[in-house]
Every structure is written in structure tokens, then in C-alpha cells.
Write a protein that holds these residues in place. Sequence first.
Motif, PDB file in Angstrom:
ATOM      1  N   THR A 119      11.807 -14.969 -92.978  1.00  0.00           N
ATOM      2  CA  THR A 119      10.596 -15.779 -93.014  1.00  0.00           C
ATOM      3  C   THR A 119       9.567 -15.247 -92.010  1.00  0.00           C
ATOM      4  N   THR A 120       8.329 -15.175 -92.471  1.00  0.00           N
ATOM      5  CA  THR A 120       7.191 -14.823 -91.620  1.00  0.00           C
ATOM      6  C   THR A 120       6.250 -16.020 -91.584  1.00  0.00           C
ATOM      7  N   VAL A 121       6.026 -16.577 -90.397  1.00  0.00           N
ATOM      8  CA  VAL A 121       5.223 -17.786 -90.246  1.00  0.00           C
ATOM      9  C   VAL A 121       3.814 -17.412 -89.795  1.00  0.00           C
ATOM     10  N   TRP A 173      -1.098 -24.281-103.517  1.00  0.00           N
ATOM     11  CA  TRP A 173      -0.751 -23.539-102.302  1.00  0.00           C
ATOM     12  C   TRP A 173       0.486 -22.649-102.405  1.00  0.00           C
ATOM     13  N   SER A 174       1.230 -22.723-103.501  1.00  0.00           N
ATOM     14  CA  SER A 174       2.461 -21.924-103.621  1.00  0.00           C
ATOM     15  C   SER A 174       2.277 -20.797-104.628  1.00  0.00           C
ATOM     16  N   VAL A 185       8.586 -15.972-101.720  1.00  0.00           N
ATOM     17  CA  VAL A 185       7.971 -17.298-101.872  1.00  0.00           C
ATOM     18  C   VAL A 185       6.888 -17.422-100.811  1.00  0.00           C
ATOM     19  N   MET A 186       5.629 -17.610-101.257  1.00  0.00           N
ATOM     20  CA  MET A 186       4.494 -17.733-100.342  1.00  0.00           C
ATOM     21  C   MET A 186       3.920 -19.135-100.390  1.00  0.00           C
ATOM     22  N   SER A 187       3.552 -19.648 -99.212  1.00  0.00           N
ATOM     23  CA  SER A 187       2.962 -20.979 -99.120  1.00  0.00           C
ATOM     24  C   SER A 187       1.766 -20.922 -98.180  1.00  0.00           C
ATOM     25  N   THR A 188       0.603 -21.403 -98.662  1.00  0.00           N
ATOM     26  CA  THR A 188      -0.623 -21.466 -97.850  1.00  0.00           C
ATOM     27  C   THR A 188      -1.010 -22.908 -97.557  1.00  0.00           C
ATOM     28  N   SER A 189      -0.017 -23.778 -97.459  1.00  0.00           N
ATOM     29  CA  SER A 189      -0.280 -25.190 -97.211  1.00  0.00           C
ATOM     30  C   SER A 189      -0.970 -25.372 -95.861  1.00  0.00           C
ATOM     31  N   THR A 193       1.891 -22.398 -93.089  1.00  0.00           N
ATOM     32  CA  THR A 193       1.662 -21.167 -93.837  1.00  0.00           C
ATOM     33  C   THR A 193       2.819 -20.215 -93.529  1.00  0.00           C
ATOM     34  N   GLU A 194       3.495 -19.769 -94.562  1.00  0.00           N
ATOM     35  CA  GLU A 194       4.654 -18.905 -94.352  1.00  0.00           C
ATOM     36  C   GLU A 194       4.930 -18.058 -95.583  1.00  0.00           C
ATOM     37  N   ARG A 195       5.790 -17.066 -95.359  1.00  0.00           N
ATOM     38  CA  ARG A 195       6.184 -16.158 -96.428  1.00  0.00           C
ATOM     39  C   ARG A 195       7.676 -15.868 -96.263  1.00  0.00           C
ATOM     40  N   ILE A 196       8.414 -15.953 -97.368  1.00  0.00           N
ATOM     41  CA  ILE A 196       9.856 -15.666 -97.358  1.00  0.00           C
ATOM     42  C   ILE A 196      10.104 -14.512 -98.312  1.00  0.00           C
ATOM     43  N   ASP A 197      10.725 -13.454 -97.805  1.00  0.00           N
ATOM     44  CA  ASP A 197      11.080 -12.285 -98.616  1.00  0.00           C
ATOM     45  C   ASP A 197      12.587 -12.083 -98.532  1.00  0.00           C
TER      46      ASP A 197
END
Length: 259
Positions: A119-121, A173-174, A185-189, A193-197
Motif C-alpha cells: 500500500t502507498t498512502v 473515487w475508486s 486498487v486506487m482510491s482518491t477519497s 487517498t491510497e494505492r494497493i498493488d
Amino acid sequence: TCAAECARESENMQVITSQRVIAPTRAALAAKPARSLRRASGAVAPTKRADRALILSTRAMAEEGAADDDFENRLGALRGKRSKRSAEDVAAKTALKDPEPVKKATPSGQRRKGVADFTTVGSVDEPAGANWGSETVVYEGPPARGEIIANVAMSWTLVWIPLTISAIGRGLWSSYKVTDKRVSVMSTSPLRTERIDVPLGEIVDVIAIGRGVGLWGDMVITLKNGEKVELRSMPEFKDIEKHIKENMGTADPEFLLER
């Protein structure tokens, strides 16, 4: 006369003598067995039928005792045979069992990566230093728009309002990206805001359930350490599920599971 009296005395002596001979003495009666004693004392002697009944009953009791002993001996032998057979069966089954696999030593200090490691926050851009090489994109885009339409159509009921808000939030946002090397999975809520690879090699299971008459579906992927990642309202979920199953890794119990 004198001759007559002598003759009478002689007869009396003979009678007394005969009575002494016939009548047994007390010592003789004591020495004789009980059966003779009963006969001598005038008791009625047992009949032949009574003797035969006594003999038969004695013989029957003896045979019954012998039969009981024989039954006990056979029962003991049968129990011993069964116990011996049971022991042999257990030994045979134990010998037929496959030997337990020898577990390899767990490398000290090692553990399987979890969701937090992928996860990248604070940003949805590609992480710095990540090198995935050339990838083939299977799917890239937002969740299915049909979910928003269906939930808005049902929003006139109070129960459906929370589900409608969630669907609209995911649609805004997803976004998802599935390639031949990873699931993202990207989220811009505004809240986070985070990204999971997640690399496909770290996935050990995937489950997909159809929604909206099969036009889209919810998907859950399981990592090697047991953690899960959800992909809600995924379009073309059947094809994506098949792709992940063909390229995912296998469970590796040799590593420590730290949650």
C-alpha cells in the motif's frame, strides 16, 4: 420235674445266645456305615429308583461344571485371539500410513508480506522505484456504472439510501487495474487517498460473486499471509477471476504468518 426244668433253662439259654448273635453291639453299629446302620436300626432302605436319580443328578452336575469350564476356556481363547488380531491390525494400519512430511525449518525473522506492504498512502501514482516491466493490461477503469444506476433507482426506500451513497462514492473515487503481473486498487477519497498493488504471485485464492443479474460482481483476493483485498462492482468479473487463477501463486506454509 427236674428234667423238665433243665430242658426249659437250656431253651432259654439258646434264645439268649441267639439274640446276642443277632442283635449288634453299639461298637459294631458305630463302626458300620450309615447305610448299614439305617438298615440295622430298622429304617427303610432307599429304593433303586432313588439311587439312580441321585447318581444321575450327580453326573449332571459334574457335566455342567465341565461344560462351564470348557466355555470359559473357549471364551478366554477367543478374547486372546481377538486382542492379538486387533494389535496386528493396528500395527498393519500404522505401517501403511504415509510417513509425515518433514517440515523445513522456518527462516528466522522472515514473514509473508501483507496488504500494508503493498500500500502507498497519499498518492495514486506509480510508487517510486517500482519496476513492473512491460505489462499486459486485462482491465483498467472504475467500478461498474450499472451499480450506481440500480442503487439510485432503489434509493426511494430509506433502507437503500446508505447503499446508494456507497455506490456513488465508489463510482467517483475508486478505480481498478488488473495486468498479467499485478492487481491494483486506487482510491482518491477525500478521507483517504491510497494505492494497493498486489503481485499475482502473492495471491493464493480468489472468489467472485455475481451482482446485478451477472453484469458485474464483487471479488475478494486472498494473500499468502491470509489477508484479503476486496474489489467491489468489478466489470467482466468472470474473465478477471479466470485470469487471476491462472497466474496466482500457491500457499507457502514454511514462512511465518504474522498478522
